[in-house]
Write a protein that holds these residues in place. Sequence first.
Motif, PDB file in Angstrom:
ATOM      1  N   PHE A   1      25.301 193.442 -33.446  1.00  0.00           N
ATOM      2  CA  PHE A   1      25.232 193.190 -34.837  1.00  0.00           C
ATOM      3  C   PHE A   1      26.287 193.128 -35.287  1.00  0.00           C
ATOM      4  O   PHE A   1      26.050 192.334 -36.772  1.00  0.00           O
ATOM      5  CB  PHE A   1      24.582 194.490 -35.234  1.00  0.00           C
ATOM      6  N   HIS A   2      27.873 193.413 -34.645  1.00  0.00           N
ATOM      7  CA  HIS A   2      28.919 193.718 -35.107  1.00  0.00           C
ATOM      8  C   HIS A   2      29.169 191.641 -34.890  1.00  0.00           C
ATOM      9  O   HIS A   2      29.903 191.112 -35.947  1.00  0.00           O
ATOM     10  CB  HIS A   2      29.865 194.259 -34.883  1.00  0.00           C
ATOM     11  N   TYR A   3      29.067 191.627 -33.607  1.00  0.00           N
ATOM     12  CA  TYR A   3      29.664 190.647 -33.889  1.00  0.00           C
ATOM     13  C   TYR A   3      28.528 189.273 -34.029  1.00  0.00           C
ATOM     14  O   TYR A   3      29.038 188.025 -34.706  1.00  0.00           O
ATOM     15  CB  TYR A   3      29.206 190.124 -31.631  1.00  0.00           C
ATOM     16  N   ILE A   4      27.228 189.095 -34.197  1.00  0.00           N
ATOM     17  CA  ILE A   4      26.125 188.200 -34.762  1.00  0.00           C
ATOM     18  C   ILE A   4      26.392 188.136 -36.333  1.00  0.00           C
ATOM     19  O   ILE A   4      26.582 187.105 -36.643  1.00  0.00           O
ATOM     20  CB  ILE A   4      24.907 189.080 -34.728  1.00  0.00           C
ATOM     21  N   THR A   5      26.858 189.477 -36.962  1.00  0.00           N
ATOM     22  CA  THR A   5      27.016 189.660 -38.183  1.00  0.00           C
ATOM     23  C   THR A   5      29.407 189.352 -38.104  1.00  0.00           C
ATOM     24  O   THR A   5      29.075 188.413 -39.417  1.00  0.00           O
ATOM     25  CB  THR A   5      27.569 191.014 -38.857  1.00  0.00           C
ATOM     26  N   ALA A   6      29.805 189.119 -37.915  1.00  0.00           N
ATOM     27  CA  ALA A   6      30.804 188.639 -37.695  1.00  0.00           C
ATOM     28  C   ALA A   6      31.181 186.953 -37.823  1.00  0.00           C
ATOM     29  O   ALA A   6      31.343 186.090 -38.316  1.00  0.00           O
ATOM     30  CB  ALA A   6      32.294 189.230 -36.644  1.00  0.00           C
ATOM     31  N   ALA A   7      30.228 186.342 -36.742  1.00  0.00           N
ATOM     32  CA  ALA A   7      29.935 184.478 -37.349  1.00  0.00           C
ATOM     33  C   ALA A   7      29.892 184.480 -38.031  1.00  0.00           C
ATOM     34  O   ALA A   7      29.945 183.287 -38.788  1.00  0.00           O
ATOM     35  CB  ALA A   7      29.418 184.968 -35.817  1.00  0.00           C
ATOM     36  N   ILE A   8      28.683 185.354 -38.786  1.00  0.00           N
ATOM     37  CA  ILE A   8      28.083 184.547 -39.718  1.00  0.00           C
ATOM     38  C   ILE A   8      29.347 184.374 -41.095  1.00  0.00           C
ATOM     39  O   ILE A   8      29.388 182.935 -41.778  1.00  0.00           O
ATOM     40  CB  ILE A   8      26.727 185.663 -40.169  1.00  0.00           C
ATOM     41  N   THR A   9      30.052 185.117 -41.415  1.00  0.00           N
ATOM     42  CA  THR A   9      31.069 184.861 -42.372  1.00  0.00           C
ATOM     43  C   THR A   9      32.371 184.124 -41.755  1.00  0.00           C
ATOM     44  O   THR A   9      32.782 183.138 -42.608  1.00  0.00           O
ATOM     45  CB  THR A   9      32.078 186.832 -42.807  1.00  0.00           C
TER      46      THR A   9
ATOM     47  N   ASP B   1      19.776 188.618 -36.601  1.00  0.00           N
ATOM     48  CA  ASP B   1      20.547 189.994 -37.244  1.00  0.00           C
ATOM     49  C   ASP B   1      19.012 191.051 -37.335  1.00  0.00           C
ATOM     50  O   ASP B   1      19.159 192.253 -36.868  1.00  0.00           O
ATOM     51  CB  ASP B   1      21.495 190.116 -37.976  1.00  0.00           C
ATOM     52  N   LEU B   2      18.034 190.877 -38.442  1.00  0.00           N
ATOM     53  CA  LEU B   2      17.473 191.341 -39.294  1.00  0.00           C
ATOM     54  C   LEU B   2      16.222 191.337 -38.165  1.00  0.00           C
ATOM     55  O   LEU B   2      16.004 192.873 -37.666  1.00  0.00           O
ATOM     56  CB  LEU B   2      16.226 190.821 -40.312  1.00  0.00           C
ATOM     57  N   LEU B   3      15.733 190.982 -37.421  1.00  0.00           N
ATOM     58  CA  LEU B   3      14.464 190.341 -36.619  1.00  0.00           C
ATOM     59  C   LEU B   3      14.784 191.360 -35.415  1.00  0.00           C
ATOM     60  O   LEU B   3      14.352 191.848 -34.881  1.00  0.00           O
ATOM     61  CB  LEU B   3      13.650 189.097 -36.160  1.00  0.00           C
TER      62      LEU B   3
ATOM     63  N   HIS C   1      22.992 200.247 -38.632  1.00  0.00           N
ATOM     64  CA  HIS C   1      23.457 200.880 -37.511  1.00  0.00           C
ATOM     65  C   HIS C   1      23.971 201.882 -37.212  1.00  0.00           C
ATOM     66  O   HIS C   1      24.222 201.383 -36.339  1.00  0.00           O
ATOM     67  CB  HIS C   1      23.214 199.518 -36.859  1.00  0.00           C
ATOM     68  N   ARG C   2      24.629 201.945 -37.742  1.00  0.00           N
ATOM     69  CA  ARG C   2      25.866 203.060 -37.142  1.00  0.00           C
ATOM     70  C   ARG C   2      25.882 204.137 -35.742  1.00  0.00           C
ATOM     71  O   ARG C   2      26.273 204.185 -35.298  1.00  0.00           O
ATOM     72  CB  ARG C   2      27.185 203.630 -38.293  1.00  0.00           C
ATOM     73  N   ASN C   3      24.834 204.773 -36.955  1.00  0.00           N
ATOM     74  CA  ASN C   3      23.693 205.388 -35.327  1.00  0.00           C
ATOM     75  C   ASN C   3      23.084 205.236 -34.805  1.00  0.00           C
ATOM     76  O   ASN C   3      22.108 206.136 -33.876  1.00  0.00           O
ATOM     77  CB  ASN C   3      23.430 206.900 -36.407  1.00  0.00           C
ATOM     78  N   ILE C   4      22.647 203.876 -34.836  1.00  0.00           N
ATOM     79  CA  ILE C   4      21.326 203.383 -34.153  1.00  0.00           C
ATOM     80  C   ILE C   4      21.278 202.869 -32.303  1.00  0.00           C
ATOM     81  O   ILE C   4      22.685 201.907 -32.627  1.00  0.00           O
ATOM     82  CB  ILE C   4      20.490 202.350 -34.800  1.00  0.00           C
TER      83      ILE C   4
END
Length: 312
Positions: free
Chosen positions: A62-70, A129-131, A258-261
Amino acid sequence: MGNGAIDANSHPSPHGVNGGTSVIGITTHGSDWYWAVTAVMTVSTFVFIGLSFTKPRSHRVFHYITAAITMVAAIAYFTMGADLGQTGIPVEFVRSNPKVSGTVDNQNREIFYVRYIDWTITTPLLLLDLLLTAGLPWPTILYTILLDEIMIITGLVGALVESSYKWGYFVFGCAAFLWVAWTVTMTGRQYATTLGADISRTYTICGVWTIFLWFLYPIAWGICEGGNVISSDSEAVFYGVLDIMAKPVFGALLLWGHRNIDPARLGLHIRDYHEDPDHVADRNTAHREEKREGGATTTTNGATTTATDTTV
């Protein structure tokens, strides 16, 4: 030294491209704003990548996907700040406001097609990210992303059409968006609820935030590319604020949730190179047993709904 990007990249002037010009376009103020958004997206990218190093490699998806967005958004806003990635299209509605009226000989409005290239890449990543957070099955995820692409492409085609036919593409795009919104707000929430309170809370916050913001984009399109109501500088601010809220702010909310998931709880079974495959299989089996004991399968109106594993 002032911002000279518009003059440097406009041949002929103003806002020249492919031999044509657009008299309804951004000024230095609009360009400065685009540069500011570029900085926000760039800093956000480094922050999200930096946060990924606080997690094991198998937990960074999720970090990689989110960083790719920005990261993609930063490149798009850099392009718009330089007054590139645009073309002039004659407006359908000629307004009396001097900021959007054009001239007798030229009523072209600057359309940033690079914005839609950005959205074609980043909105599917946002949905991913969401789904994935909700644990939806891959067929549902892929179909939702297809509808999202239809939404963006019809918006681009409509923006590039001079005549009233642009509103036909607008309707197609809105119809596709409503399906996406239904999947996120209804179907996704049902799946997320079966995975635990923390996952359901994260999904609900990020999902509602995203769909609320996405409902504002058709309004922006209608008064900018579609209706030629507000100036190009105001368009820059409108879309820029929406994109900041929908990308860096969304990313911060998602990663905090997502920090603890453990991704394995979502059906994402990712193995690092040094891990024993049998150990990963045992860990995944334990997660499934835990989910089963916790009542991961729920019955609604006589229909059984089970979170579906997604193997990566």
